[in-house]
Design a protein around this motif. Structure first.
Motif, short mmCIF file in Angstrom:
data_model
loop_
_atom_site.label_atom_id
_atom_site.label_comp_id
_atom_site.label_asym_id
_atom_site.label_seq_id
_atom_site.Cartn_x
_atom_site.Cartn_y
_atom_site.Cartn_z
N ASP A 225 5.57 -7.81 8.43
CA ASP A 225 4.28 -8.46 8.27
C ASP A 225 3.55 -7.77 7.13
N ALA A 226 3.41 -8.49 6.02
CA ALA A 226 2.76 -7.93 4.84
C ALA A 226 1.28 -8.31 4.84
N VAL A 227 0.43 -7.36 4.48
CA VAL A 227 -1.00 -7.60 4.31
C VAL A 227 -1.30 -7.38 2.83
N LEU A 228 -1.79 -8.41 2.16
CA LEU A 228 -1.98 -8.38 0.72
C LEU A 228 -3.44 -8.60 0.37
N GLY A 278 0.29 -8.18 -11.44
CA GLY A 278 -0.22 -6.96 -12.07
C GLY A 278 -1.17 -6.23 -11.14
N SER A 279 -2.35 -5.88 -11.68
CA SER A 279 -3.34 -5.16 -10.87
C SER A 279 -4.17 -6.11 -10.02
N GLY A 280 -3.82 -7.39 -10.00
CA GLY A 280 -4.59 -8.36 -9.23
C GLY A 280 -4.27 -8.38 -7.76
N VAL A 281 -3.28 -7.60 -7.31
CA VAL A 281 -2.93 -7.56 -5.90
C VAL A 281 -2.60 -6.12 -5.49
N GLU A 282 -2.96 -5.80 -4.28
CA GLU A 282 -2.57 -4.53 -3.68
C GLU A 282 -1.94 -4.80 -2.32
N VAL A 283 -0.77 -4.22 -2.09
CA VAL A 283 -0.11 -4.33 -0.78
C VAL A 283 -0.73 -3.28 0.13
N LEU A 284 -1.39 -3.73 1.17
CA LEU A 284 -2.00 -2.80 2.12
C LEU A 284 -1.00 -2.35 3.19
N GLU A 285 -0.15 -3.28 3.59
CA GLU A 285 0.91 -3.00 4.57
C GLU A 285 2.09 -3.91 4.25
N ALA A 287 4.27 0.07 4.59
CA ALA A 287 4.49 1.19 3.67
C ALA A 287 5.76 0.97 2.84
N GLU A 288 6.82 0.39 3.45
CA GLU A 288 8.07 0.23 2.71
C GLU A 288 7.94 -0.75 1.54
N LEU A 289 7.09 -1.76 1.71
CA LEU A 289 6.87 -2.70 0.61
C LEU A 289 6.04 -2.05 -0.49
N ARG A 290 5.05 -1.25 -0.12
CA ARG A 290 4.28 -0.51 -1.11
C ARG A 290 5.19 0.41 -1.92
N GLN A 291 6.11 1.09 -1.23
CA GLN A 291 7.04 1.99 -1.91
C GLN A 291 7.98 1.23 -2.84
N GLU A 292 8.45 0.07 -2.40
CA GLU A 292 9.32 -0.74 -3.24
C GLU A 292 8.62 -1.14 -4.54
N LEU A 293 7.38 -1.58 -4.45
CA LEU A 293 6.62 -1.95 -5.64
C LEU A 293 6.39 -0.75 -6.54
N ARG A 294 6.12 0.38 -5.94
CA ARG A 294 5.90 1.62 -6.71
C ARG A 294 7.15 1.97 -7.52
N GLU A 295 8.31 1.88 -6.88
CA GLU A 295 9.56 2.21 -7.57
C GLU A 295 9.84 1.23 -8.69
N GLN A 296 9.59 -0.04 -8.45
CA GLN A 296 9.82 -1.04 -9.50
C GLN A 296 8.89 -0.83 -10.68
N LEU A 297 7.65 -0.49 -10.41
CA LEU A 297 6.69 -0.24 -11.49
C LEU A 297 7.08 0.99 -12.30
N GLN A 298 7.58 2.02 -11.63
CA GLN A 298 8.02 3.22 -12.34
C GLN A 298 9.21 2.92 -13.24
N LYS A 299 10.14 2.08 -12.76
CA LYS A 299 11.28 1.69 -13.59
C LYS A 299 10.82 0.91 -14.81
#
Length: 307
Positions: A225-228, A278-285, A287-299
């Motif tokens: 369940d993602a909260v965006l 881009g910066s128009g969305v933040e994943v609130l929940e 944690a694993e989806l937040r981490q996935e996005l973080r890793e993709q952005l770093q790449k």
């Protein structure tokens, strides 16, 4: 050819109060003298064509002879005409446009259409769509390279059965000789497409209804369940992508979306969509989806480290 012209002329006259000989001649690329002979032939067939004199004169058909509009309601006719016109635009189908033109003869002249549909080509090449449709019609074998969701390339030889348009994308249902089974292919992922001269004679069944309708996930299917949280500037695109999910607006106008994502992390369709904001969305929940996005952005950032 003359018979087809005569039939088309009858429908054109049914669809208009008065049509001049000049307009008919331009429409069918013949001389006005030929039009007069055609009108005589139509009258000889028992269709009451009336000649109107004057500056705005021409030919028409008696109102008493015209088709009863009670056979189809205006909504029915309008819907059919819209679909046929859309098909004609996508496939360059003159026959579909001619059929739409005929249907308009039973649509009231002063009735405004309440439905309009423009069938898109999605991300598919219009030439590819026409090649696929012709191959289905002529029962011709197709060859192409297919790119799977995992990025794998495979050479395919198929016997096409049906084209389907859903969710803003085109799909081909076909018997795949490479896999010896029926498969559905997303048209934009088909590259190096070519129709061969080889015909196939097997009568393939149409795809089961489940292939053309949204699949319901079993109750025990894994999900998250993602909260965006979407910014005000991203509201329009957020609603385009997530309109089916639970939504609530914050006092500042931003949007909270609660979306159930099945088969994550195998089905990562949501990741590139969220990255496109881009910066128009933040994943609130979660944690694993937040981490996935973080890793993709770093790449992504690593690709521009030397800028």
């Amino acid at each position: 050819m003359k018979l087809e012209r005569l039939i088309s002329m009858v429908y054109m006259l049914l669809n208009h109060e008065v049509v001049s000989a000049t307009a008919l001649a331009e429409r069918y690329n013949v001389s006005p003298r030929t039009i007069y002979r055609d009108i005589e032939a139509i009258c000889a067939a028992g269709i009451p064509v009336v000649s109107y004199q004057g500056v705005n004169g021409g030919f028409g058909i008696m109102d008493e002879y015209k088709m009863d509009r009670s056979l189809l309601g205006a909504h029915d006719v309008g819907a059919l005409v819209s679909v046929l016109q859309s098909m004609s635009a996508v496939f360059g189908d003159e026959q579909a446009m001619e059929t739409a033109y005929k249907l308009q003869t039973i649509q009231g002249r002063h009735e405004k259409p309440g439905l309009s549909m423009e069938m898109g080509i999605g991300r598919a090449d219009p030439e590819a769509l026409r090649t696929l449709r012709a191959a289905i019609k002529d029962s011709r074998v197709l060859k192409f390279v297919y790119i799977s969701a995992k990025g794998e390339k495979t050479d395919r030889v198929v016997e096409p059965v049906k084209l389907t348009y859903r969710y803003d994308a085109w799909y081909l249902y076909a018997y795949c000789r490479t896999r010896s089974d029926y498969r559905e292919f997303k048209v934009p992922r088909m590259v190096e497409l070519s129709a061969t001269a080889e015909p196939f004679r097997h009568k393939h069944p149409l795809p089961p209804s489940s292939a053309n309708s949204p699949r319901e996930m079993p109750r025990d299917a894994p999900y998250i369940d993602a909260v965006l949280h979407f910014s005000v500037a991203s509201l329009a695109r957020a609603l385009d992508f997530f309109h089916r999910f639970d939504k609530s607006f914050n006092p500042d106008g931003s949007l909270i979306v609660k979306a159930r994502i099945y088969h994550y992390p195998e089905a990562k369709w949501i990741v590139p969509i969220l990255l496109s904001f881009g910066s128009g969305v933040e994943v609130l929940e979660p944690a694993e989806l937040r981490q996935e996005l973080r890793e993709q952005l770093q790449k992504t950032l690593s690709l521009y480290a030397k800028v």
